[in-house]
Motif scaffolding. Structure first.
Motif, PDB file in Angstrom:
ATOM      1  N   ASP A  48      25.624 -26.009  32.224  1.00 33.15           N
ATOM      2  CA  ASP A  48      25.256 -26.200  33.623  1.00 33.15           C
ATOM      3  C   ASP A  48      24.765 -24.866  34.174  1.00 33.15           C
ATOM      4  O   ASP A  48      25.528 -23.894  34.272  1.00 33.15           O
ATOM      5  CB  ASP A  48      26.459 -26.688  34.445  1.00 33.15           C
ATOM      6  N   ALA A  49      23.490 -24.796  34.515  1.00 32.90           N
ATOM      7  CA  ALA A  49      22.883 -23.537  34.954  1.00 32.90           C
ATOM      8  C   ALA A  49      23.522 -23.000  36.226  1.00 32.90           C
ATOM      9  O   ALA A  49      23.714 -21.787  36.374  1.00 32.90           O
ATOM     10  CB  ALA A  49      21.381 -23.733  35.164  1.00 32.90           C
ATOM     11  N   ASP A  50      23.868 -23.878  37.158  1.00 29.00           N
ATOM     12  CA  ASP A  50      24.468 -23.425  38.414  1.00 29.00           C
ATOM     13  C   ASP A  50      25.819 -22.757  38.171  1.00 29.00           C
ATOM     14  O   ASP A  50      26.131 -21.731  38.788  1.00 29.00           O
ATOM     15  CB  ASP A  50      24.629 -24.597  39.383  1.00 29.00           C
ATOM     16  N   SER A  51      26.619 -23.323  37.277  1.00 27.10           N
ATOM     17  CA  SER A  51      27.919 -22.727  36.969  1.00 27.10           C
ATOM     18  C   SER A  51      27.738 -21.384  36.281  1.00 27.10           C
ATOM     19  O   SER A  51      28.481 -20.427  36.545  1.00 27.10           O
ATOM     20  CB  SER A  51      28.732 -23.659  36.066  1.00 27.10           C
ATOM     21  N   PHE A  52      26.753 -21.301  35.392  1.00 31.46           N
ATOM     22  CA  PHE A  52      26.468 -20.049  34.688  1.00 31.46           C
ATOM     23  C   PHE A  52      26.116 -18.955  35.687  1.00 31.46           C
ATOM     24  O   PHE A  52      26.630 -17.830  35.621  1.00 31.46           O
ATOM     25  CB  PHE A  52      25.310 -20.282  33.709  1.00 31.46           C
TER      26      PHE A  52
END
Length: 409
Positions: free
Chosen positions: A151-155
């Motif tokens: 998940d890019a947002d979590s990264f």
């Protein structure tokens, strides 16, 4: 003491990258009985002088070879690196013996892990060699994202680039890949420059290993992890360097860069070819920091998207690399002057990774792994295995406060 074949002594020295003069000086042998140190070592290698066990121990340490190696009847075949994807300009001749020693060590550890998993009837991982370059980088990116649940947002929500890497690494290890951080053979004297060696992928279908050179910038670790993961996905294991002149390396770079910086995000980078390099560098730095990726990754994507000329890309790459080296040198000076340092077990835990620690803890508890072999798998002394596992199992909040604090693509 069993006899030592003279050719073994020559082979061990030469594959470690030492001349006779260098080895005689660093062992050290010293002049004696009217003979120089060089002459004494040459006599040992010619079988004209006896060699003591104490001297063999010194050689084993200097040449990075197990002591038992010196009792072989003949030199073994050169270790298999897999394919070497580095281009010739990347080569640092003095680093090659260290890289060979590192790969031998990792392959030995992988072999033991594979044996443990075979005993548990572990099934082959379908993604190792499951795709090819012909599928295209976007297809590989999509498959990796799906399998690891990225998940890019979590990264990007992680506070620092190292925390973002740790989160990505955890997802990769969760699907069965062992990820190690290794950039030396145990001391700063054996540190391997990232310009010579960046990463390694060993594409075993049951026990795939990835090694990341932790001498490189932390902002580069996530990229290297994904680059080597792409190697596993197409079943092409081997050694990687910083440049991507070959087809496979460029493909794996494209996978990693598109994974971390997809086209819609790339389009938001506010630069154009008319801007001067200083302004481009400033905007790239802000953009990269917000997304927990390296500046070198951003300019590589801009270059591949034809928004940067090759000359500007190379100039910025050199600039960012020089700035990072300066920051690293400054940080090392500050660390030397500061009191204390990272806790031993914290450092080991980070380098080894959760997947390998959990495997060793489980198999050690079941009795299928001895403390001695556990030490070899983890890369630590046998006496440190149990304390390390206990430390890892202890919640962070309850660990003793007496522990010392840890002071591009």
């Amino acid at each position: 003491m069993p006899a030592v074949a003279p050719e073994i002594l020559v082979w061990a020295r030469e594959t470690a990258g030492f001349t006779v003069d260098e080895a005689a000086r660093r062992l050290p042998i010293g002049d004696a009985r009217g003979s120089t140190a060089r002459e004494r070592l040459s006599a040992m290698e010619a079988g004209k002088a006896e060699i003591s066990r104490a001297m063999l121990v010194k050689m084993a340490t200097l040449y990075h070879r197990p002591l038992l190696t010196f009792y072989l009847a003949a030199p073994p075949r050169t270790g298999d690196r897999g394919e070497d994807f580095r281009t010739l300009p990347d080569r640092h001749t003095d680093a090659e013996p260290l890289i060979d020693a590192l790969i031998r060590d990792v392959r030995a550890r992988q072999s033991m892990v594979r044996s443990l998993l075979d005993d548990e009837d572990a099934q082959p991982l379908p993604f190792v060699g499951g795709m090819s370059v012909a599928a295209g980088p976007d297809a590989v990116v999509a498959d990796i994202q799906h399998r690891i649940g990225f998940d890019a947002d979590s990264f990007r929500a992680e506070p620092k680039v190292e925390a973002a890497f740790n989160a990505l690494r955890a997802k990769v290890e969760a699907v069965g890949v062992f990820v190690l951080l290794i950039g030396s053979l145990g001391s700063h004297h054996t540190a391997i420059d990232a310009d010579a060696f960046r990463g390694l992928a060993l594409a075993d279908p049951v026990a795939p290993f990835i090694v990341i050179n932790d001498q490189d910038a932390k902002s580069a670790w996530s990229f290297t992890l994904l680059h080597e993961l792409a190697h596993l996905w197409i079943g092409a294991g081997g050694v990687s360097g910083p440049h991507a002149d070959g087809r496979v390396e460029q493909f794996c770079n494209d996978v990693a860069s598109r994974f971390l910086l997809p086209a819609p995000d790339l389009a938001t980078v506010a630069i154009d070819r008319q801007m001067n390099l200083a302004d481009i560098a400033s905007r790239v730095e802000s953009f990269a920091d917000e997304r927990r990726i390296s500046r070198s990754l951003v300019i590589y994507r801009l270059f591949r998207d034809n928004r940067l000329s090759e000359a500007d890309w190379r100039a910025l790459s050199d600039r960012f690399r020089a700035e990072w080296r300066q920051r690293r040198a400054t940080q090392r000076d500050e660390n030397r002057q500061a009191n204390g340092g990272p806790n031993y077990y914290t450092v080991r835990q980070h380098r080894i990774g959760t997947a390998l620690l959990r495997l060793v803890e489980r198999t050690l508890g079941e009795g299928s792994l001895t403390p001695t072999k556990a030490g070899k798998v983890l890369g630590v002394k046998p006496r440190n295995v149990v304390p390390l596992l206990r430390y890892v199992a202890t919640p962070t909040t309850t660990r003793s406060t007496s522990s010392r604090s840890s002071g591009h693509f």
